[in-house]
Design an enzyme around this catalytic site. Structure first.
Site, PDB file in Angstrom:
ATOM      1  N   HIS A  15       0.843  -1.196   0.000  1.00 49.71           N
ATOM      2  CA  HIS A  15       0.000   0.000   0.000  1.00 49.71           C
ATOM      3  C   HIS A  15       0.877   1.244   0.000  1.00 49.71           C
ATOM      4  O   HIS A  15       2.073   1.178   0.202  1.00 49.71           O
ATOM      5  CB  HIS A  15      -0.964   0.001   1.197  1.00 49.71           C
ATOM      6  CG  HIS A  15      -0.312   0.216   2.522  1.00 49.71           C
ATOM      7  ND1 HIS A  15      -1.008   0.584   3.636  1.00 49.71           N
ATOM      8  CD2 HIS A  15       0.962   0.104   2.939  1.00 49.71           C
ATOM      9  CE1 HIS A  15      -0.200   0.693   4.672  1.00 49.71           C
ATOM     10  NE2 HIS A  15       1.001   0.396   4.267  1.00 49.71           N
ATOM     11  N   CYS A  34       6.421   5.428   4.270  1.00 46.74           N
ATOM     12  CA  CYS A  34       5.143   4.802   3.904  1.00 46.74           C
ATOM     13  C   CYS A  34       4.440   5.564   2.779  1.00 46.74           C
ATOM     14  O   CYS A  34       3.421   5.114   2.257  1.00 46.74           O
ATOM     15  CB  CYS A  34       4.222   4.709   5.113  1.00 46.74           C
ATOM     16  SG  CYS A  34       4.888   3.669   6.419  1.00 46.74           S
ATOM     17  N   HIS A  40       4.795   0.084  -0.483  1.00 49.24           N
ATOM     18  CA  HIS A  40       5.654  -0.833   0.254  1.00 49.24           C
ATOM     19  C   HIS A  40       4.762  -1.935   0.814  1.00 49.24           C
ATOM     20  O   HIS A  40       3.537  -1.794   0.840  1.00 49.24           O
ATOM     21  CB  HIS A  40       6.407  -0.108   1.381  1.00 49.24           C
ATOM     22  CG  HIS A  40       5.496   0.436   2.427  1.00 49.24           C
ATOM     23  ND1 HIS A  40       4.745   1.571   2.229  1.00 49.24           N
ATOM     24  CD2 HIS A  40       5.188  -0.021   3.659  1.00 49.24           C
ATOM     25  CE1 HIS A  40       4.012   1.799   3.313  1.00 49.24           C
ATOM     26  NE2 HIS A  40       4.265   0.847   4.199  1.00 49.24           N
ATOM     27  N   HIS A  42       3.584  -5.264   3.559  1.00 49.65           N
ATOM     28  CA  HIS A  42       3.486  -5.749   4.935  1.00 49.65           C
ATOM     29  C   HIS A  42       2.988  -7.185   4.936  1.00 49.65           C
ATOM     30  O   HIS A  42       2.264  -7.604   4.031  1.00 49.65           O
ATOM     31  CB  HIS A  42       2.476  -4.928   5.745  1.00 49.65           C
ATOM     32  CG  HIS A  42       2.897  -3.526   6.021  1.00 49.65           C
ATOM     33  ND1 HIS A  42       3.824  -3.192   6.970  1.00 49.65           N
ATOM     34  CD2 HIS A  42       2.504  -2.365   5.454  1.00 49.65           C
ATOM     35  CE1 HIS A  42       3.981  -1.881   6.981  1.00 49.65           C
ATOM     36  NE2 HIS A  42       3.186  -1.349   6.063  1.00 49.65           N
ATOM     37  N   ASP A  80      -5.126 -10.409  -0.530  1.00 53.63           N
ATOM     38  CA  ASP A  80      -3.846 -11.107  -0.421  1.00 53.63           C
ATOM     39  C   ASP A  80      -3.022 -10.943  -1.695  1.00 53.63           C
ATOM     40  O   ASP A  80      -3.506 -11.180  -2.799  1.00 53.63           O
ATOM     41  CB  ASP A  80      -4.071 -12.595  -0.128  1.00 53.63           C
ATOM     42  CG  ASP A  80      -2.800 -13.311   0.287  1.00 53.63           C
ATOM     43  OD1 ASP A  80      -1.924 -12.668   0.913  1.00 53.63           O
ATOM     44  OD2 ASP A  80      -2.672 -14.518  -0.010  1.00 53.63           O
ATOM     45  N   HIS A  81      -1.772 -10.512  -1.511  1.00 58.95           N
ATOM     46  CA  HIS A  81      -0.829 -10.263  -2.602  1.00 58.95           C
ATOM     47  C   HIS A  81      -1.355  -9.234  -3.601  1.00 58.95           C
ATOM     48  O   HIS A  81      -1.168  -9.364  -4.807  1.00 58.95           O
ATOM     49  CB  HIS A  81      -0.426 -11.581  -3.284  1.00 58.95           C
ATOM     50  CG  HIS A  81       0.469 -12.403  -2.424  1.00 58.95           C
ATOM     51  ND1 HIS A  81      -0.030 -13.270  -1.478  1.00 58.95           N
ATOM     52  CD2 HIS A  81       1.821 -12.464  -2.333  1.00 58.95           C
ATOM     53  CE1 HIS A  81       0.981 -13.849  -0.852  1.00 58.95           C
ATOM     54  NE2 HIS A  81       2.115 -13.365  -1.347  1.00 58.95           N
ATOM     55  N   GLU A 125      -0.643  -4.311  11.293  1.00 58.60           N
ATOM     56  CA  GLU A 125       0.230  -3.964  10.175  1.00 58.60           C
ATOM     57  C   GLU A 125       1.647  -4.455  10.456  1.00 58.60           C
ATOM     58  O   GLU A 125       2.375  -4.851   9.547  1.00 58.60           O
ATOM     59  CB  GLU A 125       0.219  -2.453   9.966  1.00 58.60           C
ATOM     60  CG  GLU A 125       1.003  -1.995   8.767  1.00 58.60           C
ATOM     61  CD  GLU A 125       0.883  -0.502   8.572  1.00 58.60           C
ATOM     62  OE1 GLU A 125       0.014  -0.093   7.778  1.00 58.60           O
ATOM     63  OE2 GLU A 125       1.648   0.242   9.218  1.00 58.60           O
TER      64      GLU A 125
END
Length: 137
Positions: A15, A34, A40, A42, A80-81, A125
């Protein structure tokens, strides 16, 4: 006798924290690394808590396999991903802070969980940072 039951799941996503209401400089100052233009990633954790009275025959508030499937269908299959800013229609126009993700995920789960059972969604996070939302006004 209300019992709270929590299921923990994980997902990986990227994100960018950025507010259209702030200047580029203000965004860089507030969000630091960020705010990287390309985002980037997480390794997130999500905890979904439901509540209810345990069934007198089974002792269960809710079948955990059912709760796992709901979480996957409503949230994980979508995030996801993925790049949360770009790839998830439910998050379009939302700055994907941990706080906003907790609220959005609660909304995404609400229609899938039996009425009145969804209590809280907590998003981690990092190991040290999390936010929770209970759907309260």
């Amino acid at each position: 006798m209300t019992v709270y039951l929590t299921r923990r799941e994980s997902f990986c996503a990227s994100h960018r924290l950025h507010s259209e209401k702030l200047s580029e400089e203000e965004n860089r100052k507030l969000f630091g690394k960020c705010n990287s233009e390309n985002g980037h990633g997480h390794n997130y954790f999500i905890e979904v808590t439901v509540r209810g009275e345990p069934n007198s025959d089974t002792g269960l508030v809710m079948n955990l396999t059912e709760l796992k499937e709901i979480i996957h269908r409503a949230i994980l299959d979508k995030v996801d991903h993925k790049h949360l800013n770009l790839d998830v229609k439910e998050l379009k126009g939302i700055n994907p802070t941990t706080e906003n993700l907790a609220r959005a995920f609660f909304s995404m789960l609400t229609p899938a969980v039996p009425k009145g059972m969804l209590f809280e969604v907590r998003v981690f996070e990092t190991e040290k940072n999390s936010a929770a939302f209970r759907g309260e006004n």
